[in-house]
Design an enzyme around this catalytic site. Structure first.
Site, mmCIF file in Angstrom:
data_model
loop_
_atom_site.group_PDB
_atom_site.id
_atom_site.type_symbol
_atom_site.label_atom_id
_atom_site.label_comp_id
_atom_site.label_asym_id
_atom_site.label_seq_id
_atom_site.Cartn_x
_atom_site.Cartn_y
_atom_site.Cartn_z
ATOM 1 N N VAL A 255 -58.301 19.079 16.608
ATOM 2 C CA VAL A 255 -58.435 19.224 18.069
ATOM 3 C C VAL A 255 -59.875 19.577 18.419
ATOM 4 C CG1 VAL A 255 -57.639 20.437 20.130
ATOM 5 C CG2 VAL A 255 -56.054 20.026 18.245
ATOM 6 N N LYS B 109 -53.816 15.828 21.003
ATOM 7 C CA LYS B 109 -54.526 17.102 20.885
ATOM 8 C C LYS B 109 -53.896 18.160 21.801
ATOM 9 C CE LYS B 109 -58.786 14.647 19.813
ATOM 10 N NZ LYS B 109 -59.962 14.043 20.439
#
Ligand code: NAP
Length: 431
Positions: free
Chosen positions: A134, A207
């Site tokens: 992420v 994400k």
């Protein structure tokens, strides 16, 4: 000093090669920080001949990446291949089954299978780490999971995809249209030949699902992410946004509401003065709001060999130093499923752009359609007058309203004979 932590690296592309370079260049510093050296025992990729920018001559090579999981003296398998299924998943599952720690940069894998993999890691008593999955080099997972552990996080949001942020920034700076800027981004290598993963919001949704899980202690719920991309954002919208004091950003937003957990990825209007509006170009930015800490803002490079390697290696240092935290901050059994908040019940303000024939009664018809759904208008912009038969843009902003009502009003407005194109809607965020 303790014996070295032995790692096996699968995938030697952008992130894999960057990770090997970082491990080589910073070896001394890493050994001090981890209390032991980190050494690469084995690697795997498809092409053995390719130059990876690091010396692999003394390192064991495996054609089959899954074999890495069975090498007895390997402590950690680093998965940098990518993809939610296939060899990446097989490798990670095999590594956990063999009680190897796993470090991965693979957001697709974590978004689809993160909860199950976290459960397996816990069962086997090993670490599953995914900082690089992420926002690349931004240490947002560690920040949320450990740095903000004392907080109840109410909202986390951010620019999670550098390609789309680059496109939106360039559209604004150059006054060009989306298709034109996308083509240029593809030529420059900022966008893939098939850009849909980025521009349709899929990458950002992976994400966001991971972030939401870490922030709120919920199982990863990718299916619960409402996802829209940036294909419909036009130069006109960007110009009107500027005039209204906003920037348009593709954001991923997760927050707890009375209707449940809201997870959404879509273009947003954000006030030009907010920190997130200042995150431009290929950069990513993430904002977390906690009850004790207030607002925390992180900005940095969300992709690229070196930033992503920085995140991968941070996870390796934790493992080498013996620092272990459950993947999502709490034991897997404590991850509480929370109903997803349906998008129709989302409440917020809206920006609406209409292309209308400039003739008497048009505004009254639009106002009536809004009134019928109890949508209250906050402002309206129309510049100049259109020639007969020519469409002119009209922009409206609303006060807070419910998404379902907004959509019904737009349906009605879109059916008016004087409205020539489908109405465009962008949600306004109250950051
Ligand atoms: N690129 C970024 O900036 C970035 C940022 C954050 C996260 N990530 C994630 O990091 C992961 C890797 O991305 P990347 O950009 O480094 O990809 P990449 O440049 O395409 O590299 C992929 C690597 O995997 C190898 N590979 C492919 N299939 C394989 C197989 N069956 N067995 C063994 N090796 C195999 C390839 O081998 P060859 O080189 O021999 O073809 C290549 O070295 C993905 O999950 C991605 O989402 C990337």
């Amino acid at each position: 000093m303790k014996p070295s932590l032995k790692i096996a690296v699968a995938g030697l592309g952008t992130v894999g090669a960057g990770t090997l370079q970082l491990l080589e260049r910073q070896a001394g510093r890493l050994a001090q920080r981890a209390g032991r050296p980190i050494s690469v025992a084995a690697v795997s990729a498809r092409n053995r001949q390719a130059d990876r920018g690091a010396d692999l001559s003394t390192i064991r090579w495996c054609d089959d990446a899954v074999e890495l999981a069975a090498i007895p003296d390997v402590d950690v398998v680093v998965e940098l291949i990518g993809g939610a299924e296939g060899v990446a998943r097989n490798l990670v599952e095999a590594a956990l089954a063999n009680k190897k720690h796993v470090v991965t940069a693979n957001k697709a894998l974590m978004a689809h299978h993160g909860t199950a993999l976290a459960g397996e890691a816990e069962k086997q008593g090993v670490t599953l780490a995914f900082e690089a999955a992420v926002a690349g080099g931004i240490p947002i997972i560690k920040t949320l999971r450990e740095g903000l552990a004392g907080n109840h996080v109410s909202r986390v949001y951010g620019i999670l995809n550098g390609t789309t942020n680059y496109i939106l920034t360039t559209m604004r700076e150059s006054g060009r249209e989306f298709a034109d800027v996308l083509a240029e981004a593809q030529q420059l290598g900022y966008a893939e030949a098939d850009p849909s993963f980025d521009i349709d919001g899929v990458d950002a949704s992976h994400k966001l699902a991971i972030l939401a899980s870490v922030a709120f202690g919920r199982p990863v719920d990718l299916a619960g992410v409402h996802t829209e991309g940036i294909r419909h954002v036009s130069r006109l919208d960007i110009e009107f946004a500027e005039e209204l004091g906003y920037r348009i950003k593709l954001l991923g937003i997760a927050r707890l509401t009375e209707n449940g957990l809201e997870q959404r990825v879509h273009p947003c209007m954000v006030k030009r003065t907010t920190p997130i509006a200042a995150v431009e170009g290929v950069f990513n930015g993430v904002v977390a709001e906690g009850d004790f800490v207030g607002r925390v803002v992180l900005e940095g490079r969300g992709a690229g060999a070196h930033p992503t390697a920085s995140a991968v290696v941070a996870d390796l240092v934790d493992i080498a130093a013996g620092r272990h935290v459950p993947a999502f901050g709490v034991p897997q059994a404590a991850l509480e499923a929370l109903p997803g908040a349906p998008m129709e019940r989302h409440q917020g303000a809206y920006y609406i752009r209409l292309m209308v024939l400039d003739q008497p009664g048009v505004i009254a018809d639009i106002a009536a359609a809004l009134r019928d759904q109890h949508v209250s208008m906050a402002s309206m912009i129309q510049h100049g007058r259109g020639a007969p038969g020519e469409a002119v843009p009209i922009v409206l902003t609303t006060h807070d309203t419910v998404e379902a009502a907004m959509r019904r009003a737009l349906d009605a407005i879109g059916k008016l004979g004087t409205v020539l194109e489908p109405p465009r809607m962008i949600r306004i965020e109250d950051f």
